[in-house]
Design a protein around this motif. Sequence first.
Motif, PDB file in Angstrom:
ATOM      1  N   LEU A 216      20.755  38.591 -41.617  1.00  0.00           N
ATOM      2  CA  LEU A 216      20.679  40.265 -41.754  1.00  0.00           C
ATOM      3  C   LEU A 216      21.801  40.732 -40.655  1.00  0.00           C
ATOM      4  O   LEU A 216      21.834  40.184 -39.721  1.00  0.00           O
ATOM      5  N   PRO A 217      22.209  41.823 -41.300  1.00  0.00           N
ATOM      6  CA  PRO A 217      23.247  42.467 -40.310  1.00  0.00           C
ATOM      7  C   PRO A 217      22.294  43.133 -38.957  1.00  0.00           C
ATOM      8  O   PRO A 217      21.215  43.281 -39.245  1.00  0.00           O
ATOM      9  N   ALA A 218      23.034  43.698 -38.112  1.00  0.00           N
ATOM     10  CA  ALA A 218      22.593  44.119 -36.803  1.00  0.00           C
ATOM     11  C   ALA A 218      21.795  45.294 -37.298  1.00  0.00           C
ATOM     12  O   ALA A 218      20.694  45.710 -36.900  1.00  0.00           O
ATOM     13  N   GLU A 219      22.230  46.229 -38.117  1.00  0.00           N
ATOM     14  CA  GLU A 219      21.539  47.433 -38.549  1.00  0.00           C
ATOM     15  C   GLU A 219      20.416  47.106 -39.300  1.00  0.00           C
ATOM     16  O   GLU A 219      19.578  48.271 -39.713  1.00  0.00           O
ATOM     17  N   ALA A 220      20.185  46.096 -39.948  1.00  0.00           N
ATOM     18  CA  ALA A 220      18.772  45.755 -40.555  1.00  0.00           C
ATOM     19  C   ALA A 220      17.777  46.012 -39.392  1.00  0.00           C
ATOM     20  O   ALA A 220      16.195  46.053 -39.792  1.00  0.00           O
ATOM     21  N   CYS A 221      17.686  45.757 -38.159  1.00  0.00           N
ATOM     22  CA  CYS A 221      16.748  45.899 -37.103  1.00  0.00           C
ATOM     23  C   CYS A 221      16.236  47.433 -36.864  1.00  0.00           C
ATOM     24  O   CYS A 221      17.204  48.250 -36.691  1.00  0.00           O
ATOM     25  N   LEU A 222      14.860  47.569 -37.013  1.00  0.00           N
ATOM     26  CA  LEU A 222      14.412  48.926 -36.735  1.00  0.00           C
ATOM     27  C   LEU A 222      14.407  49.030 -35.318  1.00  0.00           C
ATOM     28  O   LEU A 222      13.308  48.430 -34.482  1.00  0.00           O
ATOM     29  N   GLY A 223      14.818  49.786 -34.595  1.00  0.00           N
ATOM     30  CA  GLY A 223      14.724  50.209 -33.050  1.00  0.00           C
ATOM     31  C   GLY A 223      15.538  49.132 -32.547  1.00  0.00           C
ATOM     32  O   GLY A 223      16.448  48.461 -32.933  1.00  0.00           O
TER      33      GLY A 223
END
Length: 388
Positions: A216-223
Amino acid sequence: MEFRFTEEQQMIRETAAGFFADCSTSAAVRAAMVTERGYDLSLWRQICDDLYLHAITLPETIGGMGLGYVELIAVMEQMGRYLVCAPYFATVCQAVPALQLADAASVSGPWLERILGGETAALAWIGQERPGCEAVTATCEVVEGGFLLSGDYRLVVDGHSADILVLAARQAGTEGREGISLFVVDAAAEGIRRQWTPALDQTRHLGRVEVDSLLLPAEACLGSCGEAGTVLEQVLQLATVALAAEQMGVAQQVQDLAVQYTREREQFNRPIASFQAIKHKAADMMLRTEVARSACYYAACIADEAWQGGAMAAELPEAAAVAKSYCSDACFSNAGEALQMHGGVGFTWEYDVHLYFKRAKASELMLGTASEHRETLAKLLLDGGANA
C-alpha cells in the motif's frame, strides 16, 4: 438527564420506521438473506438516494447531513425492529467513524465522498477472538514508498461485498493498542482475497478477508503510523452503542410479535393473552425493553459528546459497556420469551421469530458479550476507586 427527541430527530425516526416497515418485509428479508451479497442493492440505493440515511454523520463540507449519534441510534433502532438487510452497520457505524476519527480530511476525504455516493465500506480488525485492539493480529511493515500488510481478518461484517476496506494492522512485536495503524484500500485491489462466511444469523452476512504482502502507498495510512490504537478503541465503542440500539429494536419487535400472536391464539375459548402467566411474561418483556431504551439513548448522548469532542467524551467506555450488556440480555431474553409464547410454531421456518432469535444470539456475541462488558464496568469502577 432528561431526554426527549427534537422535532428533527423524531421526524428521522418516524421516516425510518415507516420506510423499513414497507420495504423490509418478511418476504424481502428472506429473499435477501439467501443471496451471497446479503442485501438487495435497490434497497441500499433507496436508503442512500431517497432517504439519505447513510449521510447522517458525514460532514456537511462534502454534502453530508452533519448530524450526530442520537439520530444514528434512532435509525439503528428501526433497523433492528425490521431486520433490515443492508450494509448500514458496516459502512456507517464502523467504517465511517474509522475514516473520520483516524484522519480529519487529508486522506479520508475522497473515500468519504465515495461512501456519500452510495459505495459500501467495511472495517476489518479481528484476527483472533479477543477483545478490542487485542484482536488485531495482521502485521504492517514500513517499506520503501509505503507499507506491506499481511494477515487474515475474520468475522468482517459485509467484508466480502464491500467496495472499500479499512484494515487494522500492527507493527511486529507490539501488543494491545500499541503499534496499530489503520489503512484504507479499494476492496478490488490486487492482493486481497475475500469470501463469504455463512453464520448463524442469516440476515447479517460476515466475510473473511486475507491479505498477503499487500503493498500500500504511504497515503493509504490513516493518521500517524502506529498510533491508531486509541482511535480503533473509540470506533469500536461507538459501534457498540449502535449495535446496542439495534438490539433494543429487536427486543421491541419480538415483544410486539409475541403480544400480537397471543391475542390471536385461543385456548379454552379465549385468547391466551388473557392468561396471567402470559401477561407476566409480556410485562417482563416490556420492562426489559424500556430499561434497554433508557440505557441506549443515554449512551447515544455520550457517543454524541465523544463524536464532537464534548466534555463527557471520557464516559464513552462506561456508557457503551452499560448499553451493550443490558441490551444484549434484554434482546436475547425477549427473543427467547417470544419463542415460548408462540409455542411450537415459534421454532418453525414460517414464523419470523426464529430470525430475530438468531439475530439476538449473534449480536450478543458481537463486539463483546454482556459478561465481558460487565467485566469492563467492574474494572472502570475499581480503577476509579483506586484513583480516588
